[in-house]
Write an enzyme that holds these catalytic residues in place. Sequence first.
Site, PDB file in Angstrom:
ATOM      1  N   LYS A   1     -44.005 -21.339 103.209  1.00  0.00           N
ATOM      2  CA  LYS A   1     -45.338 -20.799 103.543  1.00  0.00           C
ATOM      3  C   LYS A   1     -45.250 -20.241 104.952  1.00  0.00           C
ATOM      4  CE  LYS A   1     -49.374 -20.506 101.531  1.00  0.00           C
ATOM      5  NZ  LYS A   1     -49.698 -20.559 100.090  1.00  0.00           N
TER       6      LYS A   1
ATOM      7  N   ASP B   1     -52.017 -14.864 100.695  1.00  0.00           N
ATOM      8  CA  ASP B   1     -52.779 -16.123 100.649  1.00  0.00           C
ATOM      9  C   ASP B   1     -54.089 -15.788 101.373  1.00  0.00           C
ATOM     10  OD1 ASP B   1     -52.350 -19.160  99.929  1.00  0.00           O
ATOM     11  OD2 ASP B   1     -53.334 -19.192 101.864  1.00  0.00           O
TER      12      ASP B   1
HETATM   13  P1  NDP Z   1     -59.018 -15.012 100.111  1.00  0.00           P
HETATM   14  O1  NDP Z   1     -58.775 -14.758 101.548  1.00  0.00           O
HETATM   15  O2  NDP Z   1     -58.993 -13.885  99.159  1.00  0.00           O
HETATM   16  O3  NDP Z   1     -60.403 -15.778  99.913  1.00  0.00           O
HETATM   17  C1  NDP Z   1     -60.662 -16.972 100.571  1.00  0.00           C
HETATM   18  C2  NDP Z   1     -62.065 -17.426 100.225  1.00  0.00           C
HETATM   19  O4  NDP Z   1     -62.244 -18.753 100.716  1.00  0.00           O
HETATM   20  C3  NDP Z   1     -63.147 -16.577 100.874  1.00  0.00           C
HETATM   21  O5  NDP Z   1     -64.292 -16.587 100.077  1.00  0.00           O
HETATM   22  C4  NDP Z   1     -63.387 -17.331 102.171  1.00  0.00           C
HETATM   23  O6  NDP Z   1     -64.660 -17.106 102.752  1.00  0.00           O
HETATM   24  C5  NDP Z   1     -63.272 -18.754 101.718  1.00  0.00           C
HETATM   25  N1  NDP Z   1     -62.827 -19.613 102.834  1.00  0.00           N
HETATM   26  C6  NDP Z   1     -61.708 -19.468 103.585  1.00  0.00           C
HETATM   27  N2  NDP Z   1     -61.662 -20.409 104.536  1.00  0.00           N
HETATM   28  C7  NDP Z   1     -62.766 -21.151 104.383  1.00  0.00           C
HETATM   29  C8  NDP Z   1     -63.290 -22.276 105.046  1.00  0.00           C
HETATM   30  N3  NDP Z   1     -62.650 -22.815 106.090  1.00  0.00           N
HETATM   31  N4  NDP Z   1     -64.463 -22.801 104.591  1.00  0.00           N
HETATM   32  C9  NDP Z   1     -65.125 -22.248 103.540  1.00  0.00           C
HETATM   33  N5  NDP Z   1     -64.678 -21.170 102.868  1.00  0.00           N
HETATM   34  C10 NDP Z   1     -63.518 -20.638 103.280  1.00  0.00           C
HETATM   35  O7  NDP Z   1     -57.942 -16.125  99.699  1.00  0.00           O
HETATM   36  P2  NDP Z   1     -57.426 -16.533  98.243  1.00  0.00           P
HETATM   37  O8  NDP Z   1     -58.507 -16.385  97.254  1.00  0.00           O
HETATM   38  O9  NDP Z   1     -56.130 -15.860  98.023  1.00  0.00           O
HETATM   39  O10 NDP Z   1     -57.091 -18.089  98.458  1.00  0.00           O
HETATM   40  C11 NDP Z   1     -58.044 -19.114  98.205  1.00  0.00           C
HETATM   41  C12 NDP Z   1     -57.321 -20.430  98.016  1.00  0.00           C
HETATM   42  O11 NDP Z   1     -56.420 -20.328  96.900  1.00  0.00           O
HETATM   43  C13 NDP Z   1     -56.446 -20.892  99.181  1.00  0.00           C
HETATM   44  O12 NDP Z   1     -56.453 -22.296  99.231  1.00  0.00           O
HETATM   45  C14 NDP Z   1     -55.055 -20.417  98.760  1.00  0.00           C
HETATM   46  O13 NDP Z   1     -54.030 -21.153  99.403  1.00  0.00           O
HETATM   47  C15 NDP Z   1     -55.104 -20.684  97.277  1.00  0.00           C
HETATM   48  N6  NDP Z   1     -54.158 -19.957  96.452  1.00  0.00           N
HETATM   49  C16 NDP Z   1     -54.064 -18.600  96.492  1.00  0.00           C
HETATM   50  C17 NDP Z   1     -53.179 -17.940  95.669  1.00  0.00           C
HETATM   51  C18 NDP Z   1     -53.103 -16.450  95.617  1.00  0.00           C
HETATM   52  O14 NDP Z   1     -52.344 -15.934  94.788  1.00  0.00           O
HETATM   53  N7  NDP Z   1     -53.836 -15.710  96.435  1.00  0.00           N
HETATM   54  C19 NDP Z   1     -52.270 -18.681  94.785  1.00  0.00           C
HETATM   55  C20 NDP Z   1     -52.506 -20.103  94.754  1.00  0.00           C
HETATM   56  C21 NDP Z   1     -53.396 -20.698  95.579  1.00  0.00           C
HETATM   57  P3  NDP Z   1     -64.800 -16.094 103.996  1.00  0.00           P
HETATM   58  O15 NDP Z   1     -64.678 -14.736 103.407  1.00  0.00           O
HETATM   59  O16 NDP Z   1     -66.120 -16.409 104.581  1.00  0.00           O
HETATM   60  O17 NDP Z   1     -63.674 -16.446 104.929  1.00  0.00           O
HETATM   61  O1  2IT Z   2     -50.333 -20.862  97.190  1.00  0.00           O
HETATM   62  C1  2IT Z   2     -49.734 -20.041  96.481  1.00  0.00           C
HETATM   63  O2  2IT Z   2     -49.126 -20.375  95.458  1.00  0.00           O
HETATM   64  C2  2IT Z   2     -49.768 -18.630  96.881  1.00  0.00           C
HETATM   65  N1  2IT Z   2     -50.426 -18.291  97.858  1.00  0.00           N
HETATM   66  C3  2IT Z   2     -48.967 -17.611  96.115  1.00  0.00           C
HETATM   67  C4  2IT Z   2     -47.544 -17.600  96.576  1.00  0.00           C
HETATM   68  C5  2IT Z   2     -46.689 -16.502  96.021  1.00  0.00           C
HETATM   69  O3  2IT Z   2     -45.539 -16.429  96.494  1.00  0.00           O
HETATM   70  O4  2IT Z   2     -47.098 -15.729  95.150  1.00  0.00           O
END
Ligand code: NDP
Ligand code: 2IT
Length: 448
Positions: free
Chosen positions: A129, A169
């Site tokens: 990461k 992420d």
């Molecule tokens: P984005 O940046 O697209 O979206 C994040 C969302 O979470 C936004 O709505 C944001 O709100 C909110 N958020 C972020 N920080 C906080 C906080 N401290 N308190 C409350 N809300 C918060 O990220 P992703 O959708 O990609 O990621 C979301 C989660 O999923 C993370 O935990 C990530 O590690 C996990 N994840 C992502 C993957 C991917 O492929 N993208 C794969 C697997 C897991 P705001 O806009 O107000 O900041």
């Molecule tokens: O938490 C996760 O699994 C991710 N943010 C996606 C990682 C990736 O390499 O696609």
Amino acid sequence: MKNDELSLDIILDSLKKRDPHQEEFHQAVSEVFQWIIPFAKTQKKYNKLTLFEQLTEPERIIQFKVPWTDDNGETKINRGWRVQFNGAIGPYKGGIRFHPGVTISVLKFLAFEQCFKNSLTGLQMGGAKGGSDFDPKGKSDAEILQFCQSFMTELHHYIGPEIDIPAGDIGVGSREVAYLFGQYRRLTHRFNGTLTGKGISFGGSKLRPEATGFGLIYFTEMMLQEKDDSLDGAKVLISGSGNVAQYACMKALELGAEVLSMSDSGGYIYVENGLTKEQLEQIMELKNERSGRLKEAPELFDCEYHEGKPWGIEADVALPCATQNELNGEEAGKLVNNGIRCVAEGANMPCTPEAIKYFHETETLYAPGKASNAGGVAVSGLEMAQNHQFTSWTEEKIDEKLREMMQQIHRTCAKNGKTDSGYINYEKGAAIAGFRRLADAILMQGGF
Ligand code: NDP
Ligand code: 2IT
């Protein structure tokens, strides 16, 4: 080492002594090892304290300075990191997070979790990461471009298609991955699959943007099916409104669910009769094109906006898709009292240990992120495979492979997590199954 030396307390004490301020990392280790250690104690080859020391020590951590200039010509300095946690089962693989809350503790917890998640996918990917404490909120496109270029100027030394393959992420979506890739190409004179989540026109995989959210819904449906239940007609709470939340919402609607909430760091919207597809499109436009806030949603369509989190709403299924520790023990109590039947994590470690304990005690279906959100990195693995072959697969083929991988993860978790009462402890199942493949690879490679 004496066999009785293997204990969670010894491991945690030692980690806390070495790195006293890494609370998120200690939390992640404790959550995973609480299930693995009792299992390891029953197997001679795993009953070794050194194996567990191996699993908690990153192979490499790179920290670097990221200088950039804002639109007023002022120089700013951020910190960047890449944690290459374990490469025993494949090149390091994991996302990059840009958020002011990023610390080395957060990145170590995420990279540690990624090792087990990637192991569960069955693909050849080690765990990593990276990220920065840079806050993308309110930054211009030019500032984001400059920051990404500066970040990659350091990072490119340490990554490559057979070395380490970053992706997105929180705060890093398709725009940022494209900027990072452009700079990687300029610095190395190479066009290859070093990043995943690229645009379709330059080597990105179909369905990678959708994969985490879609995979989460496939997994949730499989959990419900174990109980002869389904998402059709179920009331669903989603937190977050970013990449994972948006596509989870889209697929949940396709399967006939009523999605009552989405949130951002300011608050949540409540839609009494469930979001429509058109309303979701409006949210996606607000979030993805205008960097807007959910508090503006009531100006777009009929919904309530409240500060705080959506966990007090009555529903059947909860999908936390925002960030770590966003659902605590008290909120878990409210959810269960309100009739929640299933909680599946879209985010990484969104439920606190108290919340998870409560779900187990009440035998509420609960899936940890390393299983239920693995669809994202799994399709990243498919993007790597396509890039290595200079080919691109159809959406149908990728969707089918995504479903198969989620099904295989579900099956493995159910097999390793079945309890005497018939309740499936997915947390235990995911931890043990992820551990076995990883530990075997480490031991076979001489314990390194
Ligand atoms: P984005 O940046 O697209 O979206 C994040 C969302 O979470 C936004 O709505 C944001 O709100 C909110 N958020 C972020 N920080 C906080 C906080 N401290 N308190 C409350 N809300 C918060 O990220 P992703 O959708 O990609 O990621 C979301 C989660 O999923 C993370 O935990 C990530 O590690 C996990 N994840 C992502 C993957 C991917 O492929 N993208 C794969 C697997 C897991 P705001 O806009 O107000 O900041
Ligand atoms: O938490 C996760 O699994 C991710 N943010 C996606 C990682 C990736 O390499 O696609």
